[in-house]
Design an enzyme around this catalytic site. Structure first.
Site, PDB file in Angstrom:
ATOM      1  N   ARG A  97       5.476  12.658  -2.848  1.00 38.99           N
ATOM      2  CA  ARG A  97       5.499  13.025  -1.703  1.00 38.99           C
ATOM      3  C   ARG A  97       6.953  12.272  -1.073  1.00 38.99           C
ATOM      4  NH1 ARG A  97       0.356  12.384   0.485  1.00 38.99           N
ATOM      5  NH2 ARG A  97      -1.074  14.272  -0.636  1.00 38.99           N
TER       6      ARG A  97
ATOM      7  N   ARG B  15      12.736   5.076  12.259  1.00 39.38           N
ATOM      8  CA  ARG B  15      11.790   5.776  12.658  1.00 39.38           C
ATOM      9  C   ARG B  15      11.347   4.966  13.768  1.00 39.38           C
ATOM     10  NH1 ARG B  15       9.272   4.914   7.244  1.00 39.38           N
ATOM     11  NH2 ARG B  15       8.018   6.832   7.745  1.00 39.38           N
TER      12      ARG B  15
ATOM     13  N   ALA C 146       3.006  -0.303   5.006  1.00 41.95           N
ATOM     14  CA  ALA C 146       2.281  -0.599   6.692  1.00 41.95           C
ATOM     15  C   ALA C 146       2.029  -1.935   7.303  1.00 41.95           C
ATOM     16  CB  ALA C 146       1.370   0.455   7.064  1.00 41.95           C
TER      17      ALA C 146
ATOM     18  N   PRO D 286       0.575  -1.084  -0.432  1.00 42.50           N
ATOM     19  CA  PRO D 286       0.291   0.004   0.121  1.00 42.50           C
ATOM     20  C   PRO D 286       0.969   1.494   0.005  1.00 42.50           C
ATOM     21  CG  PRO D 286      -0.404  -0.897   2.396  1.00 42.50           C
ATOM     22  CD  PRO D 286       0.207  -2.096   1.222  1.00 42.50           C
ATOM     23  N   ASN D 287       0.468   1.792  -0.815  1.00 39.49           N
ATOM     24  CA  ASN D 287       1.059   2.911  -1.336  1.00 39.49           C
ATOM     25  C   ASN D 287       2.454   3.535  -1.702  1.00 39.49           C
ATOM     26  OD1 ASN D 287      -1.461   5.181   0.911  1.00 39.49           O
ATOM     27  ND2 ASN D 287      -0.664   4.017   2.766  1.00 39.49           N
TER      28      ASN D 287
ATOM     29  N   HIS E 276      12.428  -3.265   3.014  1.00 39.72           N
ATOM     30  CA  HIS E 276      11.800  -1.892   3.258  1.00 39.72           C
ATOM     31  C   HIS E 276      12.713  -0.484   2.402  1.00 39.72           C
ATOM     32  CE1 HIS E 276       8.940  -3.483   5.351  1.00 39.72           C
ATOM     33  NE2 HIS E 276      10.010  -4.169   5.845  1.00 39.72           N
TER      34      HIS E 276
ATOM     35  N   TYR F 265      11.879   7.820   1.093  1.00 37.60           N
ATOM     36  CA  TYR F 265      11.324   7.184   0.706  1.00 37.60           C
ATOM     37  C   TYR F 265      12.048   7.104  -0.607  1.00 37.60           C
ATOM     38  CZ  TYR F 265       8.185   6.095   3.729  1.00 37.60           C
ATOM     39  OH  TYR F 265       7.600   5.832   4.799  1.00 37.60           O
TER      40      TYR F 265
ATOM     41  N   GLU G 152      11.601  -9.577   2.466  1.00 40.36           N
ATOM     42  CA  GLU G 152      10.798  -8.543   3.119  1.00 40.36           C
ATOM     43  C   GLU G 152      11.882  -7.094   2.277  1.00 40.36           C
ATOM     44  OE1 GLU G 152       9.544  -8.635   7.148  1.00 40.36           O
ATOM     45  OE2 GLU G 152       9.748  -6.216   6.934  1.00 40.36           O
TER      46      GLU G 152
ATOM     47  N   ASN H 121       7.715  -5.888  -0.593  1.00 43.49           N
ATOM     48  CA  ASN H 121       7.667  -4.160   0.440  1.00 43.49           C
ATOM     49  C   ASN H 121       6.393  -4.332   0.470  1.00 43.49           C
ATOM     50  OD1 ASN H 121       7.502  -2.267   1.894  1.00 43.49           O
ATOM     51  ND2 ASN H 121       8.753  -0.895   0.088  1.00 43.49           N
TER      52      ASN H 121
HETATM   53  O1  CA2 Z   1      10.158   1.867   4.042  1.00 37.72           O
HETATM   54  C1  CA2 Z   1       9.016   1.118   3.277  1.00 37.72           C
HETATM   55  O2  CA2 Z   1       9.776   0.690   1.996  1.00 37.72           O
HETATM   56  C2  CA2 Z   1       7.958   1.025   3.702  1.00 37.72           C
HETATM   57  O3  CA2 Z   1       7.819  -0.456   3.919  1.00 37.72           O
HETATM   58  C3  CA2 Z   1       7.052   2.093   3.361  1.00 37.72           C
HETATM   59  C4  CA2 Z   1       5.835   2.237   4.041  1.00 37.72           C
HETATM   60  C5  CA2 Z   1       5.877   2.538   6.337  1.00 37.72           C
HETATM   61  O4  CA2 Z   1       4.418   1.912   6.184  1.00 37.72           O
HETATM   62  C6  CA2 Z   1       6.965   1.376   6.260  1.00 37.72           C
HETATM   63  O5  CA2 Z   1       6.814   1.387   7.774  1.00 37.72           O
HETATM   64  C7  CA2 Z   1       7.874   0.694   5.786  1.00 37.72           C
HETATM   65  C8  CA2 Z   1       4.748   3.624   3.534  1.00 37.72           C
HETATM   66  C9  CA2 Z   1       4.860   3.517   2.002  1.00 37.72           C
HETATM   67  C10 CA2 Z   1       4.366   4.810   2.049  1.00 37.72           C
HETATM   68  O6  CA2 Z   1       5.223   5.030   0.475  1.00 37.72           O
HETATM   69  C11 CA2 Z   1       4.743   6.796  -0.073  1.00 37.72           C
HETATM   70  C12 CA2 Z   1       5.865   7.019  -0.479  1.00 37.72           C
HETATM   71  C13 CA2 Z   1       5.129   8.910  -1.256  1.00 37.72           C
HETATM   72  C14 CA2 Z   1       4.977   9.350   0.215  1.00 37.72           C
HETATM   73  C15 CA2 Z   1       3.540   8.976   0.342  1.00 37.72           C
HETATM   74  C16 CA2 Z   1       3.491   7.979   0.691  1.00 37.72           C
END
Ligand code: CA2
Length: 149
Positions: free
Chosen positions: A19, A108, A78, A11-12, A101, A24, A99, A75
């Site tokens: 953003r 974090r 969340a 997700p996301n 990230h 990221y 897995e 990946n």
């Molecule tokens: O660090 C990672 O790859 C995560 O899996 C990314 C997830 C986060 O919830 C994990 O704790 C760690 C979130 C991905 C959200 O990605 C975005 C990218 C751009 C803007 C907003 C969110």
């Protein structure tokens, strides 16, 4: 026979590059996917890439992978921190799952320090930006004895 690899984004992650570049990076998901396609080209891997914002769809993709893939780079976003359903799916498919990230989840917020999935994955790579995916792909190639060293 050539190997099959699923790269699965949760997700996301479709928002990458739009953003929060300080966390990221600035690569879009599409750019990451094409870099990974280039990266595996010399190995003649059957590569499929999927992204979903839905837990059930991610579970379906993992189940389907049993039919064609030899390993998964995942990946889980969340869901990493919460989803026992994804944990059960990973355990059930009996494929090596790495897995991944982008960020270092251990540096974090405390709620990100725990992965409920790591224990059923072959391994876990975090904190190297989009390059975490490359490291994970290489880990699978090594697992398959396709990449030496
Ligand atoms: O660090 C990672 O790859 C995560 O899996 C990314 C997830 C986060 O919830 C994990 O704790 C760690 C979130 C991905 C959200 O990605 C975005 C990218 C751009 C803007 C907003 C969110």
């Amino acid at each position: 026979m050539s190997k099959g690899m699923l790269i699965l984004h949760g997700p996301n992650l479709n928002l990458l590059g739009t953003r929060q570049p300080e966390i990221y990076g600035s690569m879009t998901l599409e750019a990451i996917n094409s870099a990974l396609r280039q990266h595996v080209k010399p190995f003649e891997i059957a590569l499929r890439v999927e992204q979903s914002n839905h837990e059930g769809v991610l579970i379906d993709r993992l189940h389907e992978a049993r039919g064609w893939a030899d390993g998964v780079v995942f990946n889980p976003g969340a869901y990493t921190h919460t989803s026992i359903a994804l944990r059960d799916a990973i355990a059930a498919i009996a494929l090596p799952v790495i897995e991944v990230h982008i960020s270092n989840i251990h540096g974090r917020e405390p709620f990100r320090h725990k992965s409920v999935l790591s224990g059923v994955c072959l391994g876990h790579i975090a904190g190297f930006g989009w390059h975490s995916y490359v490291l994970a792909v290489d880990a699978l190639l090594r697992q398959w004895d396709i990449l030496a060293g």
